[in-house]
Write an enzyme that holds these catalytic residues in place. Structure first.
Site, PDB file in Angstrom:
ATOM      1  N   TYR A   1       5.799   6.067 -10.561  1.00 10.76           N
ATOM      2  CA  TYR A   1       4.560   6.267 -10.933  1.00 10.76           C
ATOM      3  C   TYR A   1       4.530   7.863 -11.368  1.00 10.76           C
ATOM      4  O   TYR A   1       5.040   8.597 -10.619  1.00 10.76           O
ATOM      5  CB  TYR A   1       3.642   6.051  -9.907  1.00 10.76           C
ATOM      6  CG  TYR A   1       3.443   4.871  -9.142  1.00 10.76           C
ATOM      7  CD1 TYR A   1       2.490   3.894  -9.564  1.00 10.76           C
ATOM      8  CD2 TYR A   1       4.412   4.316  -8.184  1.00 10.76           C
ATOM      9  CE1 TYR A   1       2.248   2.645  -9.164  1.00 10.76           C
ATOM     10  CE2 TYR A   1       4.167   2.875  -7.643  1.00 10.76           C
ATOM     11  CZ  TYR A   1       3.131   2.335  -8.336  1.00 10.76           C
ATOM     12  OH  TYR A   1       3.105   0.952  -7.766  1.00 10.76           O
TER      13      TYR A   1
ATOM     14  N   TYR B   1       9.378   0.701  -8.639  1.00  8.12           N
ATOM     15  CA  TYR B   1       8.330   1.319  -9.325  1.00  8.12           C
ATOM     16  C   TYR B   1       8.262   2.736  -9.493  1.00  8.12           C
ATOM     17  O   TYR B   1       8.606   3.362  -8.433  1.00  8.12           O
ATOM     18  CB  TYR B   1       7.060   0.858  -9.353  1.00  8.12           C
ATOM     19  CG  TYR B   1       6.546  -0.181 -10.258  1.00  8.12           C
ATOM     20  CD1 TYR B   1       6.051   0.331 -11.470  1.00  8.12           C
ATOM     21  CD2 TYR B   1       6.686  -1.716 -10.037  1.00  8.12           C
ATOM     22  CE1 TYR B   1       5.544  -0.525 -12.329  1.00  8.12           C
ATOM     23  CE2 TYR B   1       6.167  -2.584 -11.027  1.00  8.12           C
ATOM     24  CZ  TYR B   1       5.678  -2.138 -12.102  1.00  8.12           C
ATOM     25  OH  TYR B   1       5.037  -3.009 -12.954  1.00  8.12           O
TER      26      TYR B   1
ATOM     27  N   GLU C   1       1.721   3.182   3.316  1.00  2.00           N
ATOM     28  CA  GLU C   1       2.987   2.726   4.166  1.00  2.00           C
ATOM     29  C   GLU C   1       4.322   3.232   3.882  1.00  2.00           C
ATOM     30  O   GLU C   1       5.041   3.474   4.867  1.00  2.00           O
ATOM     31  CB  GLU C   1       2.972   1.130   3.362  1.00  2.00           C
ATOM     32  CG  GLU C   1       2.232   0.078   3.933  1.00  2.00           C
ATOM     33  CD  GLU C   1       2.008  -1.111   3.405  1.00  2.00           C
ATOM     34  OE1 GLU C   1       1.331  -2.294   3.873  1.00  2.00           O
ATOM     35  OE2 GLU C   1       2.584  -1.280   2.301  1.00  2.00           O
TER      36      GLU C   1
ATOM     37  N   MET D   1       1.000  -1.300  -0.015  1.00  3.53           N
ATOM     38  CA  MET D   1       0.115  -0.023   0.042  1.00  3.53           C
ATOM     39  C   MET D   1       1.063   1.250  -0.089  1.00  3.53           C
ATOM     40  O   MET D   1       1.331   1.722   1.102  1.00  3.53           O
ATOM     41  CB  MET D   1      -0.935   0.085   1.121  1.00  3.53           C
ATOM     42  CG  MET D   1      -1.651  -1.261   1.366  1.00  3.53           C
ATOM     43  SD  MET D   1      -3.191  -1.325   0.426  1.00  3.53           S
ATOM     44  CE  MET D   1      -4.354  -0.640   1.631  1.00  3.53           C
ATOM     45  N   ASP D   2       1.351   1.602  -1.264  1.00  7.74           N
ATOM     46  CA  ASP D   2       2.293   2.525  -1.301  1.00  7.74           C
ATOM     47  C   ASP D   2       2.242   4.065  -0.579  1.00  7.74           C
ATOM     48  O   ASP D   2       3.107   4.736  -0.314  1.00  7.74           O
ATOM     49  CB  ASP D   2       2.823   2.806  -2.809  1.00  7.74           C
ATOM     50  CG  ASP D   2       3.308   1.665  -3.554  1.00  7.74           C
ATOM     51  OD1 ASP D   2       3.971   0.742  -2.642  1.00  7.74           O
ATOM     52  OD2 ASP D   2       3.486   1.367  -4.704  1.00  7.74           O
ATOM     53  N   ALA D   3       1.000   4.392  -0.633  1.00  8.39           N
ATOM     54  CA  ALA D   3       0.708   5.884  -0.185  1.00  8.39           C
ATOM     55  C   ALA D   3       0.798   5.683   1.495  1.00  8.39           C
ATOM     56  O   ALA D   3       1.339   6.490   2.269  1.00  8.39           O
ATOM     57  CB  ALA D   3      -0.516   6.415  -0.774  1.00  8.39           C
TER      58      ALA D   3
ATOM     59  N   ASP E   1     -17.754  19.537  -5.695  1.00  4.65           N
ATOM     60  CA  ASP E   1     -18.471  20.581  -5.119  1.00  4.65           C
ATOM     61  C   ASP E   1     -19.184  21.420  -6.357  1.00  4.65           C
ATOM     62  O   ASP E   1     -18.526  22.520  -6.744  1.00  4.65           O
ATOM     63  CB  ASP E   1     -17.955  21.684  -4.413  1.00  4.65           C
ATOM     64  CG  ASP E   1     -17.799  21.082  -2.648  1.00  4.65           C
ATOM     65  OD1 ASP E   1     -18.090  19.858  -2.865  1.00  4.65           O
ATOM     66  OD2 ASP E   1     -17.228  21.469  -2.052  1.00  4.65           O
TER      67      ASP E   1
ATOM     68  N   HIS F   1       1.398  -9.209 -11.491  1.00  7.19           N
ATOM     69  CA  HIS F   1       0.766  -8.292 -10.408  1.00  7.19           C
ATOM     70  C   HIS F   1       0.061  -7.327 -10.917  1.00  7.19           C
ATOM     71  O   HIS F   1      -0.268  -7.004 -11.832  1.00  7.19           O
ATOM     72  CB  HIS F   1       2.001  -7.740  -9.840  1.00  7.19           C
ATOM     73  CG  HIS F   1       2.912  -6.738 -10.577  1.00  7.19           C
ATOM     74  ND1 HIS F   1       3.833  -7.240 -11.468  1.00  7.19           N
ATOM     75  CD2 HIS F   1       2.925  -5.334 -10.859  1.00  7.19           C
ATOM     76  CE1 HIS F   1       4.226  -6.283 -12.264  1.00  7.19           C
ATOM     77  NE2 HIS F   1       3.957  -4.923 -11.780  1.00  7.19           N
TER      78      HIS F   1
END
Length: 721
Positions: free
Chosen positions: A456, A454, A369, A365-367, A522, A511
């Site tokens: 991103y 990786y 962790e 969970m890259d964000a 909004d 993966h």
């Protein structure tokens, strides 16, 4: 005499006329001076816009920065004050009390306060949200930077899980194995020198009670001998479990002693190491020049104004890039209309599809962790971003509370790829010589996060027609598995490799990547509704029409959260609208935006699989929840070793009302990745996207009155000789 002279005259005239035509054609075809000499540009001059010159020199250290907007990220001065206030608090007093700050970010003011604020007004009170580890316990704190008051919010600590790891956590953990004699002897028995060994911190996930009560990390290692691309040389089967609090080895597992270390041949991806005779110069350089400068400005360091758009932009240690208060100008009234209050990548889930001992836990969970923003690396001018880019830094906090700057973390630039904004050419049969075409120029906000192997690339693309495109590109290096096999012919038919043999002794493991976006839409105000517009087949009645069937749009307004959960289906299509039911167009349509999915992939894991429980936000591609300040992270506030008890799937079980409410839309983008040889030794970028597109938001085409390009508007540059 006269006749003979006349006869000679015509051939001579024809020859002269032909020569003249050739000369004229040659003159027209060859490069020549522009009919507008004042527009001619020297393409090698230094006069072009360089946004990282004067301003950079005055703000590179950020020491003098002060907040000028309610959403301005914490400054260096504020972080220093937060550190002083925290260390003076009774929880932290005492030189022997160990502590670490895992998260320090702006505690944003209430939305109503931000909406009422105008430039020149006093800022609302500045507060920080802090997650700290002190005395072996995690605390959630709110620090009032002005008054110095600190609130300890113990009820905000989730029942399971730990906060994102600090950079210091991960760096220290990779050194722990080297203090263990068994580890060193194991590495040397594989023919790898400890000096050539590079280790990585790999989050453990959660798989049962045996892992509770302490923060753990798995460490796996590689050989860097002969290549900087150590990822391609795994010491397969060797896993070291490390206690992050004591920084000691808990367990060493070695189940790959007979698996060879893959060779370093052909793994180096650096251009400087490419043989001169093998370099590929496939294209000539391309540059977008802006002789009048850019069409966008960045005010007060974070407010971006471009064309008909205005938004606030900042770096965030967990989310990476946060876009707030995105407004677009109405072409009819000139009013700046609110589209999105806040948007950012909320979580990334990357499960590897290998259930064996050294791989089953690789479900990152890259964000939550590692911190998507903490892992963002400085962008490379001219390669990550074009020449006309403006760069923005991020200011973050180290574990001891010291501020530091991540330079060039975000870039902003105008992009033109020859795309068309709108066009129409009238058919000759009408007798109307109409050809109207408008070019499309977009504004791009880009960040690249290198989370281990990786890379991103996240782009927010703003278009003048009101559309926002969110694009994610995947590049970097595969996470590979060492194997005995050098050729598929050697693999027994019944054996599952869990991936693709991409080179000798290397398997690229299958993966997924799933990225959840938080979108607090909004539309012309906070009270919105989610409408699923189903596209249904209708049968005609007997004798009604020569047609037997047609398509019909059926609108369904979601009243509660469960009614808004969407799994995308190709053969059961819908449009997904976010509307303001309280504001209508002149013909009566509610104003809105719609989510336009592009390529996507759903998680196929069992819902009871522990990784899937933790990443339950991937159970649907679209969720809608009522706005709640505490619900921003799709995988929960504390993700490390969480059990999945604080995710969007859990919140949505309450099935709260969402019709005509302040709502948040969550969109999850996915990739299935079956590696191939083209991914070796480094991967070409693959991208996916989705759009937020106006739907009855404007009264008509909002870019109808923009002008076409004319020759005199564009620079004329001479190519190199």
């Amino acid at each position: 005499m006269g006749v003979m002279e006349g006869t000679r005259f015509f051939p001579s005239t024809l020859i002269l006329f032909t020569i003249s035509l050739v000369l004229v054609f040659t003159w027209v075809s060859l490069p020549h001076a522009s009919p507008h000499p004042e527009e001619l540009l020297d393409c090698t001059s230094d006069a072009f816009f360089n946004p990282r010159t004067d301003e950079t020199a005055t703000r590179s250290d950020h020491a003098s920065d002060v907040p000028r907007h309610p959403l301005h990220p914490l400054t260096v001065q504020e972080i220093n004050r937060i550190k002083d206030l925290i260390l003076a608090h009774n929880l932290f007093t005492g030189s022997s009390t160990p502590y670490a700050l895992h998260s320090v970010s702006l505690d944003e003011p209430d939305k109503l306060l931000v909406a009422r604020w105008r430039k020149g007004y006093p800022l609302p009170p500045r507060r920080a949200s802090v997650v700290a580890r002190v005395g072996g316990r995690f605390r959630v704190l709110t620090v009032d930077i002005g008054s110095g008051a600190i609130d300890v919010l113990d009820d905000a600590v989730p029942a399971s899980g730990y906060p994102l790891m600090t950079i210091e956590d991960t760096t220290s953990a990779t050194q722990v194995p080297f203090s263990d004699a068994k580890f060193n002897s194991t590495v040397e028995s594989r023919g790898v020198k400890p000096s050539d060994t590079i280790c990585l911190p790999l989050s453990t996930g959660w798989y049962g009670a045996a892992e509770e009560g302490r923060r753990l990390i798995n460490v796996q290692c590689f050989s860097s001998e002969g290549t900087p691309n150590f990822f391609m040389r795994p010491i397969e089967g060797l896993t070291v479990l490390v206690d992050l609090d004591t920084m000691r080895v808990v367990r060493i597992v070695d189940k790959g002693s007979t698996i060879p270390i893959p060779k370093a041949d052909n793994t180096d991806y650096r251009f400087s190491q490419v043989n001169v005779n093998q370099r590929m110069n496939l294209i000539n350089p391309i540059s977008i020049e802006q002789p009048k400068g850019p069409s966008f400005v960045v005010e007060d360091g974070h407010t971006v104004k471009w064309a008909n758009w205005e938004f606030h932009l900042k770096a965030d240690p967990r989310a990476g890039v946060v876009i707030s208060q995105a407004r677009v100008r109405d072409s009819e009234t000139g009013e700046m209309r609110l589209v999105m209050y806040k948007g950012f990548p909320s979580e990334l889930f990357v499960p590897y599809m290998d259930p064996t001992d050294g791989w089953y836990f690789k479900t990152y969970m890259d964000a939550g962790e590692y911190g998507f923003g903490l892992q963002a690396m400085p962008l490379d001018p001219l390669n990550d971003c074009p020449r006309n880019a403006y760069f923005m830094d991020g200011v973050f906090t180290a574990a001891d509370g010291t501020p530091y700057v991540r330079s060039n973390m975000i870039c902003i630039y105008e992009s033109y790829a020859g795309d068309i904004g709108w066009r129409h050419t009238e058919s000759p049969i009408t007798g109307m010589g109409i050809k109207e075409v408008r070019p499309k120029v977009t504004l791009v906000v880009r960040m690249a996060s290198s989370v281990g192997n990786y890379d991103y690339i996240v782009d927010w693309e703003f278009q003048t027609d009101g559309l926002i495109r969110l694009k994610v590109g995947l590049s970097g290096i595969l996470m590979v598995k060492g194997t005995h096999y050098s050729n598929l012919d050697d693999v027994p038919l019944q054996e599952d490799l869990y991936g693709t043999l991409i080179s000798e002794n290397l398997i690229g493991v299958i993966h997924d990547h799933h990225i959840a976006f938080y979108l607090d839409m909004d539309i012309d105000g906070a009270d919105n509704s989610f409408v699923q517009v189903g596209i249904k087949k209708e049968q005609t009645s007997p004798g009604e029409s020569p047609r037997r069937s047609y398509l019909k749009a059926v609108r369904n307004v979601a009243r509660t959260e469960k009614e808004a959960q969407v799994k995308l289906k190709l053969y059961d299509p819908s449009e997904y609208h976010i509307i303001n039911p309280n504001k209508k167009t002149r013909v009566g349509n509610p104003v809105g935006y719609k989510i336009v999915p592009a390529g996507n992939a759903a998680s196929l894991l069992d819902l009871d699989d522990p990784p899937q429980k933790r990443a339950a936000f991937t159970n649907n591609q679209i969720w809608v929840t009522p706005y709640n300040r505490s619900e921003q992270w799709a995988g929960g506030l504390f993700v490390c070793q969480s059990q999945g008890k604080d995710t969007i799937a859990v919140w949505s079980e309450r099935d709260r009302p969402i019709e005509n409410k302040d709502i948040v839309v969550w969109y999850t983008m996915g990739f299935h990745h079956i590696p191939c040889q083209e991914d070796f030794p480094i991967m070409p970028t693959v991208s996916a996207s989705f759009d937020l597109k106006p739907v009855n938001f404007f009264e008509s085409n909002p870019i109808l009155r923009i002008p076409p390009n004319l020759e005199k508007d564009l620079p004329v540059c001479r190519p190199a000789a």
